[in-house]
Design a protein around this motif. Sequence first.
Motif, PDB file in Angstrom:
ATOM      1  N   GLU A 105      66.478   4.490  55.384  1.00 36.40           N
ATOM      2  CA  GLU A 105      67.130   4.663  54.346  1.00 36.40           C
ATOM      3  C   GLU A 105      65.979   3.901  53.756  1.00 36.40           C
ATOM      4  OE1 GLU A 105      70.202   2.635  55.579  1.00 36.40           O
ATOM      5  OE2 GLU A 105      71.558   4.620  56.228  1.00 36.40           O
ATOM      6  N   GLY A 106      64.416   4.333  53.132  1.00 33.95           N
ATOM      7  CA  GLY A 106      63.989   3.983  52.493  1.00 33.95           C
ATOM      8  C   GLY A 106      63.363   2.672  52.782  1.00 33.95           C
ATOM      9  N   ARG A 107      63.429   2.149  54.336  1.00 39.90           N
ATOM     10  CA  ARG A 107      62.455   0.941  54.350  1.00 39.90           C
ATOM     11  C   ARG A 107      61.748   1.706  55.837  1.00 39.90           C
ATOM     12  NH1 ARG A 107      67.920  -1.332  57.418  1.00 39.90           N
ATOM     13  NH2 ARG A 107      67.808   0.512  58.169  1.00 39.90           N
ATOM     14  N   ASP A 108      61.082   0.641  55.863  1.00 39.16           N
ATOM     15  CA  ASP A 108      59.263   1.020  57.395  1.00 39.16           C
ATOM     16  C   ASP A 108      59.182  -0.067  58.032  1.00 39.16           C
ATOM     17  OD1 ASP A 108      58.229  -0.869  55.325  1.00 39.16           O
ATOM     18  OD2 ASP A 108      56.525   0.470  54.789  1.00 39.16           O
ATOM     19  N   GLU A 109      60.393  -1.214  57.340  1.00 39.27           N
ATOM     20  CA  GLU A 109      60.899  -1.715  58.871  1.00 39.27           C
ATOM     21  C   GLU A 109      62.170  -2.463  59.365  1.00 39.27           C
ATOM     22  OE1 GLU A 109      60.126  -6.776  57.670  1.00 39.27           O
ATOM     23  OE2 GLU A 109      58.583  -5.062  56.713  1.00 39.27           O
ATOM     24  N   VAL A 110      62.514  -3.122  59.813  1.00 38.68           N
ATOM     25  CA  VAL A 110      64.119  -3.262  60.925  1.00 38.68           C
ATOM     26  C   VAL A 110      63.989  -4.745  61.102  1.00 38.68           C
ATOM     27  CG1 VAL A 110      64.087  -2.036  62.681  1.00 38.68           C
ATOM     28  CG2 VAL A 110      66.440  -2.843  61.075  1.00 38.68           C
ATOM     29  N   TYR A 111      65.416  -5.675  60.818  1.00 32.16           N
ATOM     30  CA  TYR A 111      65.727  -6.761  62.045  1.00 32.16           C
ATOM     31  C   TYR A 111      66.770  -6.236  62.502  1.00 32.16           C
ATOM     32  CZ  TYR A 111      66.897 -11.119  63.428  1.00 32.16           C
ATOM     33  OH  TYR A 111      67.204 -12.257  63.950  1.00 32.16           O
ATOM     34  N   PHE A 112      66.034  -6.879  64.258  1.00 28.72           N
ATOM     35  CA  PHE A 112      67.290  -6.016  64.620  1.00 28.72           C
ATOM     36  C   PHE A 112      68.192  -7.625  65.708  1.00 28.72           C
ATOM     37  CE2 PHE A 112      65.120  -2.641  65.776  1.00 28.72           C
ATOM     38  CZ  PHE A 112      65.976  -1.873  65.324  1.00 28.72           C
ATOM     39  N   GLN A 113      69.539  -8.171  65.251  1.00 22.97           N
ATOM     40  CA  GLN A 113      69.593  -9.499  65.245  1.00 22.97           C
ATOM     41  C   GLN A 113      69.923  -9.290  66.260  1.00 22.97           C
ATOM     42  OE1 GLN A 113      72.889 -10.758  62.692  1.00 22.97           O
ATOM     43  NE2 GLN A 113      72.851 -12.433  64.144  1.00 22.97           N
ATOM     44  N   SER A 114      70.833  -8.818  67.362  1.00 18.23           N
ATOM     45  CA  SER A 114      71.102  -9.363  68.235  1.00 18.23           C
ATOM     46  C   SER A 114      69.687  -9.208  69.995  1.00 18.23           C
ATOM     47  CB  SER A 114      71.279  -8.199  69.113  1.00 18.23           C
ATOM     48  OG  SER A 114      70.903  -6.673  68.920  1.00 18.23           O
ATOM     49  N   PHE A 115      68.494  -8.727  69.209  1.00 18.68           N
ATOM     50  CA  PHE A 115      67.186  -9.061  70.202  1.00 18.68           C
ATOM     51  C   PHE A 115      66.309  -9.982  69.359  1.00 18.68           C
ATOM     52  CE2 PHE A 115      68.410  -5.028  71.182  1.00 18.68           C
ATOM     53  CZ  PHE A 115      68.529  -4.838  72.956  1.00 18.68           C
ATOM     54  N   ASP A 116      66.354 -10.587  68.503  1.00 16.03           N
ATOM     55  CA  ASP A 116      65.778 -11.575  67.237  1.00 16.03           C
ATOM     56  C   ASP A 116      64.766 -11.224  66.760  1.00 16.03           C
ATOM     57  OD1 ASP A 116      65.110 -13.704  65.831  1.00 16.03           O
ATOM     58  OD2 ASP A 116      64.600 -14.830  67.134  1.00 16.03           O
ATOM     59  N   ALA A 117      64.409  -9.874  66.762  1.00 14.56           N
ATOM     60  CA  ALA A 117      63.257  -9.146  66.295  1.00 14.56           C
ATOM     61  C   ALA A 117      62.692  -7.795  65.587  1.00 14.56           C
ATOM     62  CB  ALA A 117      63.297  -8.289  67.716  1.00 14.56           C
ATOM     63  N   ASP A 118      61.909  -8.383  64.265  1.00 21.19           N
ATOM     64  CA  ASP A 118      61.171  -6.584  63.712  1.00 21.19           C
ATOM     65  C   ASP A 118      61.058  -5.877  65.026  1.00 21.19           C
ATOM     66  OD1 ASP A 118      62.196  -8.436  60.975  1.00 21.19           O
ATOM     67  OD2 ASP A 118      60.548  -9.490  62.684  1.00 21.19           O
ATOM     68  N   SER A 119      60.898  -4.551  64.318  1.00 20.42           N
ATOM     69  CA  SER A 119      60.300  -3.512  64.100  1.00 20.42           C
ATOM     70  C   SER A 119      59.386  -2.947  62.823  1.00 20.42           C
ATOM     71  CB  SER A 119      61.469  -2.962  65.020  1.00 20.42           C
ATOM     72  OG  SER A 119      61.589  -2.982  66.363  1.00 20.42           O
ATOM     73  N   MET A 120      58.719  -1.648  63.456  1.00 17.54           N
ATOM     74  CA  MET A 120      58.232  -0.283  62.733  1.00 17.54           C
ATOM     75  C   MET A 120      57.942   0.699  63.781  1.00 17.54           C
ATOM     76  SD  MET A 120      54.661  -2.739  61.951  1.00 17.54           S
ATOM     77  CE  MET A 120      54.003  -3.747  62.712  1.00 17.54           C
ATOM     78  N   TYR A 121      57.774   1.209  63.134  1.00 17.60           N
ATOM     79  CA  TYR A 121      57.450   2.818  63.225  1.00 17.60           C
ATOM     80  C   TYR A 121      56.566   3.309  63.235  1.00 17.60           C
ATOM     81  CZ  TYR A 121      62.721   1.638  65.262  1.00 17.60           C
ATOM     82  OH  TYR A 121      63.412   0.815  66.068  1.00 17.60           O
ATOM     83  N   PHE A 122      56.008   4.311  64.426  1.00 15.49           N
ATOM     84  CA  PHE A 122      54.948   6.137  63.328  1.00 15.49           C
ATOM     85  C   PHE A 122      55.319   7.012  64.227  1.00 15.49           C
ATOM     86  CE2 PHE A 122      52.452   2.377  66.015  1.00 15.49           C
ATOM     87  CZ  PHE A 122      51.561   3.153  66.367  1.00 15.49           C
ATOM     88  N   GLU A 123      54.424   7.822  63.901  1.00 13.43           N
ATOM     89  CA  GLU A 123      54.299   8.727  65.557  1.00 13.43           C
ATOM     90  C   GLU A 123      52.665   9.372  66.012  1.00 13.43           C
ATOM     91  OE1 GLU A 123      56.347  12.284  64.164  1.00 13.43           O
ATOM     92  OE2 GLU A 123      58.371  11.159  63.796  1.00 13.43           O
ATOM     93  N   ASP A 124      52.339   9.889  66.950  1.00 13.74           N
ATOM     94  CA  ASP A 124      51.149   9.479  66.999  1.00 13.74           C
ATOM     95  C   ASP A 124      50.851  11.298  67.068  1.00 13.74           C
ATOM     96  OD1 ASP A 124      52.231  11.252  69.347  1.00 13.74           O
ATOM     97  OD2 ASP A 124      51.842   9.522  70.953  1.00 13.74           O
ATOM     98  N   PRO A 125      49.406  11.988  67.742  1.00 18.93           N
ATOM     99  CA  PRO A 125      49.226  13.497  67.534  1.00 18.93           C
ATOM    100  C   PRO A 125      50.333  14.630  68.195  1.00 18.93           C
ATOM    101  CG  PRO A 125      47.740  11.858  67.125  1.00 18.93           C
ATOM    102  CD  PRO A 125      48.030  10.799  67.733  1.00 18.93           C
TER     103      PRO A 125
END
Length: 219
Positions: free
Chosen positions: A83-103
């Motif tokens: 949805e246009g974002r490259d990171e997200v905050y998960f309140q239930s885990f109190d953590a921020d995440s970013m994602y990528f794919e390997d080869p």
Amino acid sequence: MFKSVTLYTNKLKSLKRFYMNLLEWDLVEADNDRFTVKVGSSQLSFVESERPYFYHFAINIPGNQFSMMKYWLKDRVTLNREEGRDEVYFQSFDADSMYFEDPAGNIVELIGRRKRDLFGDLTKESFIDISEVGVATPYVTEVGELLQDNGIPLRNGTEVNPDELNFLGKDDKFVVLVPLHRRWYFSKKQSEVAPLEFTVNEKTFKIDVEGKIETIEEN
């Protein structure tokens, strides 16, 4: 929790270059058909296979280094977007995440734990350990029950939901157990069975090509 994780791939050489050269993880051992890299206190192995497989797994990083890590990473990979974002905050885990794919198309998540800090520059110690391993199977209930019977608790309750995502583990380390054909967050890929192994608390759990699970006691 995760002492070691073993995944399978038909792109062994590309993955070895990716994790050693781009992410700069230390090589623990290598052979013609496999290699192992160090991820903090965990080890990640890839074994050559004829069939292509992809997985979802996550790495814990210090919460206060999340922005630095993102800046460093964007010079090396393209971050996935949701949805246009490259990171997200998960309140239930109190953590921020970013994602990528390997080869090989593995969906790799870096999770910044806001209650875990590491001061100073980014180093190899900034990759703390393997945080999550995704397990997709048509036998969600059976796999979930075996994991619980072997000391890996369900995060909420004691009965896994065979139609939804389930977190089994504690603190900040989990097996992410899902049914087939569920879209992985921050990707266009749907979950599918892939063989894998992981060692937790001196027990090795093996998922076969059908999605069935067995345990092997470590010597």
